[in-house]
Write a protein that holds these residues in place. Structure first.
Motif, mmCIF file in Angstrom:
data_model
loop_
_atom_site.group_PDB
_atom_site.id
_atom_site.type_symbol
_atom_site.label_atom_id
_atom_site.label_comp_id
_atom_site.label_asym_id
_atom_site.label_seq_id
_atom_site.Cartn_x
_atom_site.Cartn_y
_atom_site.Cartn_z
ATOM 1 N N PHE A 14 12.136 -56.926 6.531
ATOM 2 C CA PHE A 14 11.656 -56.435 5.240
ATOM 3 C C PHE A 14 11.646 -54.920 5.363
ATOM 4 O O PHE A 14 10.722 -54.366 5.969
ATOM 5 N N LEU A 17 10.423 -53.440 8.636
ATOM 6 C CA LEU A 17 9.613 -54.401 9.396
ATOM 7 C C LEU A 17 10.434 -55.628 9.773
ATOM 8 O O LEU A 17 11.008 -56.289 8.901
ATOM 9 N N ALA A 19 10.217 -59.111 10.562
ATOM 10 C CA ALA A 19 9.228 -60.200 10.493
ATOM 11 C C ALA A 19 9.638 -61.388 11.355
ATOM 12 O O ALA A 19 8.796 -62.145 11.828
ATOM 13 N N PRO A 38 -0.786 -66.053 15.856
ATOM 14 C CA PRO A 38 -1.810 -65.280 15.160
ATOM 15 C C PRO A 38 -1.374 -64.885 13.743
ATOM 16 O O PRO A 38 -0.183 -64.972 13.413
ATOM 17 N N ASN A 39 -2.310 -64.438 12.936
ATOM 18 C CA ASN A 39 -1.993 -63.998 11.568
ATOM 19 C C ASN A 39 -0.887 -62.957 11.593
ATOM 20 O O ASN A 39 -0.885 -62.064 12.432
ATOM 21 N N GLY A 40 0.064 -63.108 10.653
ATOM 22 C CA GLY A 40 1.135 -62.124 10.539
ATOM 23 C C GLY A 40 2.249 -62.317 11.555
ATOM 24 O O GLY A 40 3.160 -61.490 11.653
ATOM 25 N N ALA A 41 2.222 -63.430 12.316
ATOM 26 C CA ALA A 41 3.226 -63.643 13.371
ATOM 27 C C ALA A 41 4.621 -63.904 12.803
ATOM 28 O O ALA A 41 5.623 -63.709 13.489
ATOM 29 N N GLY A 42 4.680 -64.375 11.539
ATOM 30 C CA GLY A 42 5.986 -64.646 10.940
ATOM 31 C C GLY A 42 6.220 -66.109 10.605
ATOM 32 O O GLY A 42 7.331 -66.494 10.227
ATOM 33 N N THR A 44 5.081 -68.192 8.097
ATOM 34 C CA THR A 44 5.456 -68.524 6.718
ATOM 35 C C THR A 44 6.824 -67.940 6.384
ATOM 36 O O THR A 44 7.631 -68.570 5.676
ATOM 37 N N THR A 45 7.112 -66.761 6.914
ATOM 38 C CA THR A 45 8.444 -66.170 6.701
ATOM 39 C C THR A 45 9.519 -67.101 7.262
ATOM 40 O O THR A 45 10.579 -67.282 6.661
ATOM 41 N N TYR A 54 13.716 -67.002 1.077
ATOM 42 C CA TYR A 54 14.287 -65.718 1.515
ATOM 43 C C TYR A 54 15.671 -65.978 2.085
ATOM 44 O O TYR A 54 15.903 -67.019 2.710
ATOM 45 N N GLN A 91 1.337 -72.645 1.618
ATOM 46 C CA GLN A 91 0.048 -72.168 2.102
ATOM 47 C C GLN A 91 -0.904 -71.970 0.908
ATOM 48 O O GLN A 91 -2.056 -72.390 0.948
ATOM 49 N N GLU A 183 0.039 -74.885 6.701
ATOM 50 C CA GLU A 183 -1.424 -74.938 6.815
ATOM 51 C C GLU A 183 -2.048 -76.072 5.994
ATOM 52 O O GLU A 183 -2.895 -75.843 5.128
ATOM 53 N N HIS A 216 -3.536 -73.469 11.766
ATOM 54 C CA HIS A 216 -4.462 -72.671 12.584
ATOM 55 C C HIS A 216 -5.538 -73.541 13.242
ATOM 56 O O HIS A 216 -6.209 -73.080 14.149
#
Ligand SMILES: Nc1ncnc2c1ncn2[C@@H]1O[C@H](COP(=O)(O)OP(=O)(O)OP(=O)(O)O)[C@@H](O)[C@H]1O
Length: 264
Positions: A14, A17, A19, A38-42, A44-45, A54, A91, A183, A216
């Protein structure tokens, strides 16, 4: 045997970034597999790239539905991906809040029915029969996810946990060979999570649908998964059985690092 899903070097940028960074993952027929991190690990991407939401910057995604020919699905539109048997939940729940529970599942089934606009307007006997079959089929799915009593309720009036189960029924209505759950236990209480665990196993065992879930809730993940893939900062850092993952120093560091950050 060929994996039913094979992801090679999947990369998603992105802007500046990254991802997803050359992620490899495979799923075999009949497996329940978790994708954690962890959160933001990728995570959902990753789902968004393989379901056509995407267009990945790089890498290859191919599927091999049981009994059918394999094919590459890179860059395919989401509805075509679903048509090939890859269904998902989101999610952030994406139901039609002002439609009934049954109608929400029937919309999912639409991918597999034939009646076009003309059929829907003139409703010849073949279309009426198809409608009856669809209602029956969708009702069966609602029974499976324990929502039979709520068929005529508006989706928005369901509890959070029940909405998540409705999303699962809607995804199942598309006849997938692989179900991606983002999730599924979020917002569920302990009792609902145990029911979810049983439901996921039932879907795999009775409906022969393989499962990949992002989750999670570590208790659920460790109980239900045959294999686990772990991501951190867009890269896969580990894969293995629940026992191997629990003991993997890289995984422990990724999660402890997150806790340490949360303290500040
Ligand atoms: N559409 C987008 N545009 C820009 N950046 C994005 C976009 N979608 C995701 N990202 C970024 O990509 C990274 C991975 O996000 P992603 O939502 O995939 O993580 P995740 O592992 O699913 O996190 P969580 O567990 O919190 O849901 C994050 O840094 C996020 O901000």
């Amino acid at each position: 045997m060929e994996p039913i899903l094979k992801v090679q070097n999947l990369t998603m940028d992105f802007g500046g970034l990254r991802a997803l960074n050359r992620v490899n993952l495979d799923i075999r027929e009949g497996e329940i597999v978790a994708l954690i991190g962890p959160n933001g690990a990728g995570k959902t991407t990753f789902f968004n790239c393989i379901t056509g939401i995407y267009k990945p910057t790089g890498g290859d995604v191919s599927i091999h539905p049981p009994g059918r020919d394999g094919l590459r699905i890179n860059g395919m539109k989401p509805n075509r991906v679903t048509g090939h048997g890859l269904a998902r939940t989101f999610q952030n729940i994406r139901l039609f809040p002002n439609m009934t529970v049954l109608e929400n599942v029937m919309i999912g089934r639409h991918v597999r029915t034939k009646a076009g606009v003309l059929g829907a307007v003139f409703r010849p006997p073949s279309v009426k029969k198809e409608e009856r079959d669809t209602v029956e089929y969708c009702y069966g799915l609602l029974k499976k996810v324990n929502l039979a009593r709520e068929v005529n309720e508006l989706a928005k009036n369901l509890s959070y946990g029940a909405q998540r189960r409705l999303e699962i029924a809607r995804a199942m209505a598309t006849d997938p060979f692989l179900l991606l759950l983002d999730e599924p236990a979020a917002g569920m209480n302990a009792y609902e999570t145990i029911e979810l665990d049983q439901l996921i196993r039932k879907i795999r065992d009775e409906d022969k649908i393989s499962i990949l879930l992002i989750e999670h809730d570590m208790k659920l993940v460790m109980n239900i998964s045959e294999r686990i893939f772990v991501m951190d900062y867009g890269s896969k850092i580990a894969q293995g059985t629940p026992l191997e993952i629990k003991q993997n120093p890289l995984v422990i560091k990724a999660y402890l690092g997150e806790d340490a950050d949360a303290d500040h």
